[in-house]
Design a protein around this motif. Sequence first.
Motif, short mmCIF file in Angstrom:
data_model
loop_
_atom_site.label_atom_id
_atom_site.label_comp_id
_atom_site.label_asym_id
_atom_site.label_seq_id
_atom_site.Cartn_x
_atom_site.Cartn_y
_atom_site.Cartn_z
N LEU A 188 55.97 34.44 7.11
CA LEU A 188 56.67 35.66 7.59
C LEU A 188 58.12 35.68 7.15
N VAL A 204 59.38 34.24 4.57
CA VAL A 204 59.45 34.48 3.12
C VAL A 204 59.26 35.99 2.85
N VAL A 205 58.25 36.56 3.51
CA VAL A 205 57.98 38.00 3.29
C VAL A 205 59.20 38.85 3.63
N VAL A 206 59.84 38.54 4.77
CA VAL A 206 60.96 39.38 5.23
C VAL A 206 62.22 39.16 4.40
N SER A 207 62.45 37.93 3.97
CA SER A 207 63.77 37.64 3.42
C SER A 207 63.85 37.63 1.90
N LYS A 208 62.76 37.39 1.17
CA LYS A 208 62.90 37.18 -0.28
C LYS A 208 63.19 38.48 -1.02
N VAL A 227 57.50 37.57 -2.17
CA VAL A 227 56.92 38.22 -0.99
C VAL A 227 55.42 38.00 -0.99
#
Lengths: 101, 687
Positions: free
Chosen positions: A19, A21-25, A31
């Motif tokens: 989660l 990684v998905v939100v921040s990358k 993502v």
Amino acid sequence: MITLTDFMLVSAALFCLGLFVVVSKKNAIQVLIGIELMLNAAILNLVAFGKYDRVNNGGQMFALFAIILAAATTAVALAIILNVYRQYKTIDPDKINRLKD
Amino acid sequence: MTATVANIDNSQIVTLVLTAVTLPFVAFLINFLLLQKSKVSGWVSTAAILCSAILAVKILIALWNQKPITAQFAWFQIGITRYYAGIWLNNLSVLMLALVPLIALPVHIYSTAYMKHDSGYGRYFTYLSLFCFSMMALVVMRSMLLMYAFWELVGFSSYLLIGFWYTRESAAAANKKAFIMNRIGDIGLLVAIMIIYAMFHTFNMDRIFGEAGLIRKSSINGLVWTTLFEHMSAYWQYVAAAGLFLAVAAKSAQFPLHTWLPDAMEGPTSVSALIHAATMVAAGVFLLGRFLPFFNGTELHILAIVGCLTAFMAATIALTQNDLKRILAYSTISQLGYMVMGIGIEAYPSALMHLVTHAFFKCLLFLVAGIVIHEMKHIKEENNLDIDPQDIRHMGGLRKKLPLTFLVTIIGALALIGLPLTSGYLSKDGILIHSFEWSEDNVNRFAFVPVMAVITTWITAFYVTRMVVKVFFGELQLLKSNPALSLHLTDGGLLYKLPLIFLALCSLFPLFSFNPLSYEHSWLFNGLASNFLVQKNNYHLFVPIIVGLGSVTTMYMAYLSYGKHKWAFPQGGFFNRLSSNEWYIDAFYSRVVVKGVLAFSCALYWFDKNIVDGLVHLLERIGLFLSRVSAWFDKYIVDGLLHTVAAIVEAIGNFARRFQNGKVQYYLYSMLLAVVIVFVLKLLIWS
């Protein structure tokens, strides 16, 4: 002895990492990697719960099914990313804001 | 005469009358529509009036001393009441019907020559025909309503003709004055007609005033006036009589409404001859003749006194006037005073006879005045003098230059004075003799009336002689100041001479009576007097002698004074000033009435401006103030509310749209946050 709780904790940690990684990358590929991590957390849960169905091995069957689906969705997602790149010349999700308004 | 009547039945008579009345109207229409600029218009009008005159004389001969003829048709209907238009021919109306075109005919002929060089020739004859039509219709009408209409038309055509030379300021002022004064009388007549209609429920004059008419079945008991239909307070009868008196005073120039007539001389002289001497001004006396049964004793006494006063006053004013036409105008007023007095003293036949005779000789004198003024104008224009051509002080010695004019003037003047062998003698003596009898009947309470009337005849003799002497005798006064004057004076052509001769013949006795000394033998008197008792007494001998001797004496005195310059009136005395200023009546009117009306209208103007307009302005200010308040309310409260709502919505929208930034990760993040919040809240609530 490795208990169900340990599996759940690992799975939760893995889901949270995915989660994050998905939100921040800032890269769509990353993502996608985050999504795969969360998917694997879910699959780990399925396998862990599979000990309650020793006869049919439903958990393992669903895990295999999910892995196959993940492979398929990843292929589709990569194709979408490729098209997005062609359209926007970038794959930074922050810059792709056509959904606005 | 009966044989003639047998041949002509009533419907033929009615057709004849209508033709006679309508002919001038046809001439008016033709002139008005086609011939405004043409010299033919004069002959169209003259031909029309000639035919009218012939028809009218025929009617007079056929109907004189016959039973009255009436004819009518339903005119219109209001509710269940029908109104009729019709004619009523009795001795009085056929006499007037014949008199009007008989006077108008010579005036028309004279006018074709007199107005020849005037630019308004066509307009003049248009108006003249309109007048003749109105006047002839007025005298035969049966319905009071229609009579009133023609009464107005007569006044209106008189107004048009007085202001014929409308570019002259004095003529415009004179016709306005005449019109306004006549309006006062018209209102009186209208009021009287309304009251009479209310009481008798009909406009038909013969039903009310005819023989065995409704008026004889009405009475005044105490304070109640009763007729067959209604009863009302007796005051209404007095109001109606006062209204009729006003009408007569305005139209026939009686005191106190006489002042318009001298000013009306601003019109062409031929108009003065026809309208303001012979016919229209007699309409008031005619009206009295029609409405005579309406008046009660006291009202008749008032009429007699007013008539006598008018006669005396006008005669004294005529003594010192220097304008030829003004002298004649005042003598007209004076003679009209005699007629009104004659009606007042119930000498109805004599009064109407005087109307007829006066019409001829006064018309004659005016036509003479027209010629004299015409010739004086010639002198003025030929020699470039700055004089008033109507001023008798410039005249004199015209006897030799205008022999025919002089001759007919003498006839007219003698008739006006009332000396034997003239028509004026017959009619005036009738009135004078009757006035003495009347005074005796009234136990001499009103003895001053006959005395004043006799004195007035002496004064009349004096001023007429003064006028004739100043105009025709001695030497032309202009020659004294301008010895090198070139003179080309003539009586004028046949168009001038014929009317004069005709009128002069009509001013002599044979037309009226074969006995030159006794008015009782006149056909006219006998025709009108059928209902009146005539007493033979001493007055019939003494009065003519006194009047005649007195008149001759004053004539001689006037001749000595103005012809021989043996003596003269002291100038500048009180009576002299009173007379030459016309008894200060005009001055009084302009000081008191006109100023009063002006002040009143100024006050009304002030009221209008400050109170009425002020109220409007106040309302306007209040309205403005209220609208300002409501504008403020609208702007700040209503709009403010809306703007507040809009601003809130906008703020919310602005706040909300920040979430819609199109970033997928942001949405995901928000979703996560929401889930976490729900989760935390759930935990908190559960614990």
